[in-house]
Scaffold this active site. Structure first.
Site, short mmCIF file in Angstrom:
data_model
loop_
_atom_site.label_atom_id
_atom_site.label_comp_id
_atom_site.label_asym_id
_atom_site.label_seq_id
_atom_site.Cartn_x
_atom_site.Cartn_y
_atom_site.Cartn_z
N ASP A 1 0.92 -1.18 0.09
CA ASP A 1 0.01 0.03 0.11
C ASP A 1 0.89 1.28 -0.10
OD1 ASP A 1 -2.20 1.73 0.20
OD2 ASP A 1 -2.65 0.95 2.22
N LYS B 1 -1.19 -1.76 -4.64
CA LYS B 1 -2.28 -0.40 -4.92
C LYS B 1 -1.77 0.50 -5.66
CE LYS B 1 -5.10 -1.31 -0.87
NZ LYS B 1 -5.81 -0.83 0.38
N VAL C 1 -9.46 -4.20 0.25
CA VAL C 1 -9.83 -5.48 -0.08
C VAL C 1 -9.62 -6.61 0.88
CG1 VAL C 1 -9.43 -5.02 -2.54
CG2 VAL C 1 -7.45 -6.06 -1.25
#
Ligand code: IMP
Length: 190
Positions: free
Chosen positions: A114, A142, A164
């Site tokens: 991320d 991401k 998710v």
């Protein structure tokens, strides 16, 4: 089961899930491709696969079986200080490796990148143990969220920056056991 069955959220989780992001079939096919690439790249000197618990557990076991080489496997568990949804970059080692990394190729197996802060910390931590190399295989990246520059040798899928769950990824320890990856919308959204 027909081949679209894993696109439909299972009844036990349907009230909190949004759309399928990656079905079990598509995950499976991509993991096999990644395993073949790793086997080709490391044919002369099989790596130590380092799975990052708990999120990478499903990916690690599938990837290891798809990599037709005599790899070693070890696991680390880390916890990131900060709020539940925002990584701070300060990482606590909850379970350390047992393997000696000296002179070994190390391939870190991560569930999702991320901000990249967790991985950045891990890479430095592993490099301090005199490995021959440290590379990363991340299942998910991401889009547009990275706060540090990353050098990811293998990436399974690039996904939009939504939260998710499934295939190892959780919210409050739940939904790791979904076969596919779904957006999490939370209770009361349907
Ligand atoms: P980073 O340090 O911001 O790159 O955060 C990476 C870690 O945050 C991952 O290893 C996951 O544990 C967690 N994480 C980030 N995004 C998600 C998500 O969408 N679902 C579940 N866990 C996530």
């Amino acid at each position: 089961m027909d081949d679209t069955s894993s696109n439909i959220p299972p009844a036990w989780a349907a009230d909190v899930l949004g759309d399928v992001v990656i079905s079990a079939e598509v995950l499976n096919a991509r993991v096999r491709e990644l395993g073949a690439a790793i086997a080709a790249d490391y044919a002369d000197d099989p790596p130590l696969l380092v799975g990052v618990l708990k999120g990478a557990m499903m990916f690690m076991t599938d990837l290891a079986r798809a990599t037709e080489l005599a790899v070693d496997m070890d696991f680390m568990a880390v916890s990131s200080y900060g709020s539940a949804t925002q990584s701070s970059g300060i990482v606590r080692i909850v379970k350390d490796l047992e393997a000696d990394l000296t002179g070994r190729h190390v391939l870190v197996v991560e569930d999702i990148v991320d901000s990249g802060l967790t991985l950045n910390y891990l890479r430095k931590y592993l490099l301090a143990r005199s490995p021959k190399s440290v590379e990363v295989c991340a299942l998910l990246l991401k889009e547009g969220e990275q706060r540090v520059s990353l050098d990811l040798r293998y990436v399974g899928f690039t996904i939009p920056p939504t939260f998710v769950v499934g295939y190892g990824l959780d919210v409050a320890e739940k939904y790791r056991n979904l076969s596919g990856i779904f957006t999490y919308v939370g209770p009361g959204s349907h």
